[in-house]
Design an enzyme around this catalytic site. Structure first.
Site, PDB file in Angstrom:
ATOM      1  CB  SER A 158      14.215   2.306  51.362  1.00 58.45           C
ATOM      2  OG  SER A 158      14.758   3.302  50.524  1.00 58.45           O
ATOM      3  CG  HIS A 187       9.980   4.188  50.237  1.00 57.11           C
ATOM      4  ND1 HIS A 187       8.887   5.002  50.493  1.00 57.11           N
ATOM      5  CD2 HIS A 187      11.067   4.994  50.280  1.00 57.11           C
ATOM      6  CE1 HIS A 187       9.310   6.247  50.687  1.00 57.11           C
ATOM      7  NE2 HIS A 187      10.632   6.270  50.554  1.00 57.11           N
ATOM      8  CG  ASP A 198      13.936   7.274  48.711  1.00 56.49           C
ATOM      9  OD1 ASP A 198      12.906   7.839  49.094  1.00 56.49           O
ATOM     10  OD2 ASP A 198      14.577   6.469  49.418  1.00 56.49           O
ATOM     11  CG  MET A 218      17.057  11.229  46.175  1.00 58.49           C
ATOM     12  SD  MET A 218      18.439  10.837  47.274  1.00 58.49           S
ATOM     13  CE  MET A 218      17.674   9.640  48.348  1.00 58.49           C
ATOM     14  CG  HIS A 260      10.097  10.064  49.240  1.00 57.52           C
ATOM     15  ND1 HIS A 260      10.857   9.834  50.365  1.00 57.52           N
ATOM     16  CD2 HIS A 260       9.849  11.394  49.237  1.00 57.52           C
ATOM     17  CE1 HIS A 260      11.058  10.970  51.006  1.00 57.52           C
ATOM     18  NE2 HIS A 260      10.464  11.935  50.326  1.00 57.52           N
ATOM     19  CG  MET A 278      13.439  12.887  48.416  1.00 57.23           C
ATOM     20  SD  MET A 278      14.746  12.283  49.499  1.00 57.23           S
ATOM     21  CE  MET A 278      14.128  10.658  49.864  1.00 57.23           C
ATOM     22  CG  MET A 322      11.643  13.281  55.132  1.00 56.11           C
ATOM     23  SD  MET A 322      11.778  11.693  54.273  1.00 56.11           S
ATOM     24  CE  MET A 322      13.549  11.369  54.413  1.00 56.11           C
ATOM     25  CG  ASP A 371      11.871   7.582  54.087  1.00 54.71           C
ATOM     26  OD1 ASP A 371      12.781   6.774  54.347  1.00 54.71           O
ATOM     27  OD2 ASP A 371      11.730   8.114  52.973  1.00 54.71           O
ATOM     28  N   GLY A 372      13.295   6.644  57.434  1.00 55.64           N
ATOM     29  CA  GLY A 372      14.652   6.969  57.875  1.00 55.64           C
ATOM     30  C   GLY A 372      15.007   6.374  59.218  1.00 55.64           C
ATOM     31  N   GLY A 373      16.020   5.535  59.235  1.00 49.96           N
ATOM     32  CA  GLY A 373      16.542   5.009  60.494  1.00 49.96           C
ATOM     33  C   GLY A 373      15.630   4.037  61.221  1.00 49.96           C
TER      34      GLY A 373
END
Length: 220
Positions: A9, A34, A36, A38, A67, A69, A138, A176-178
């Site tokens: 990301s 990836h 993002d 936003m 992605h 958002m 997510m 996606d995330g953590g």
């Protein structure tokens, strides 16, 4: 053996050394970029604008996974195609007419993704799963990097995989995330195809080695 797609990301990259980090991804075993986008409305944060995305895609040599958002993503579908997106993911929660949005993305020659926030139920995709190339689950609340992984994600992947199989769809699953080496294997075993890793990659001592290790770890 499964070839899990690793998608660093770029939000977690060093913005002061963005070209260096882009070259690192190009030269690593990562599969995708990836990215993002936003808007500060749909999520409480603002990230890359169009010029930065354009600069990234100019140098990136791998699949560009964008992605969104943002609210009202339909307005920008053609723009993101022109900026070099290969996959365009919109949020279920931001689309009033999801089927129409998916068709518009595909009409521009991109693969169409749908992202679900942690609280959004998989069943809501039942009627459109055959029109979706990728579902992005997510596994943190969207908006900021570095959050803790939500444990309910595993059962959500299994439920989504069951829906895909039941409908005979060819949809792939992105998480996606953590994502770290601590949960990557379990995510893939549950049915994940694509792992987005941000801080875990970019905060590592050796970013290229970290990507390589994640790739090997998930080839199960």
């Amino acid at each position: 053996m499964k070839n899990t797609i690793i998608a660093p990301s770029v939000l977690a990259a060093d913005f002061a050394n963005l070209q260096r980090d882009i070259e690192m991804i190009n030269n690593s075993e990562a599969d995708w970029f990836h990215i993002d986008i936003m808007d500060g409305v749909f999520v409480p944060n603002i990230s890359f604008g169009m010029p930065v995305l354009e600069a990234i895609t100019k140098h990136a040599k791998k699949t560009i996974d964008v992605h969104l958002m943002i609210v009202d993503p339909d307005r920008y579908i053609k723009t993101f195609k022109d900026l070099g997106a290969d996959i365009l993911t919109v949020h279920y929660e931001a689309c009033t007419h999801l089927h129409r949005t998916l068709q518009a993305i595909k009409a521009e020659g991109m693969k169409a993704g749908v992202a679900l926030n942690p609280h959004t139920n998989i069943d809501l995709l039942e009627d459109v799963i055959n029109d979706i190339d990728m579902v992005c689950l997510m596994s943190v609340n969207p908006g900021f990097g570095g959050q803790s992984f939500i444990e309910n994600t595993y059962s959500k992947i299994e439920k989504l995989k069951a829906l895909i199989n039941r409908k005979g769809a060819s949809t792939i699953i992105e998480i996606d995330g953590g994502v770290t080496n601590k949960n990557a294997v379990q995510l893939v075993q549950a049915g994940a195809d694509v792992l987005v890793a941000g801080n875990y990659v970019f905060k590592a001592e050796n970013t290229t080695q970290t990507i390589s290790d994640l790739k090997k770890l998930t080839a199960i």
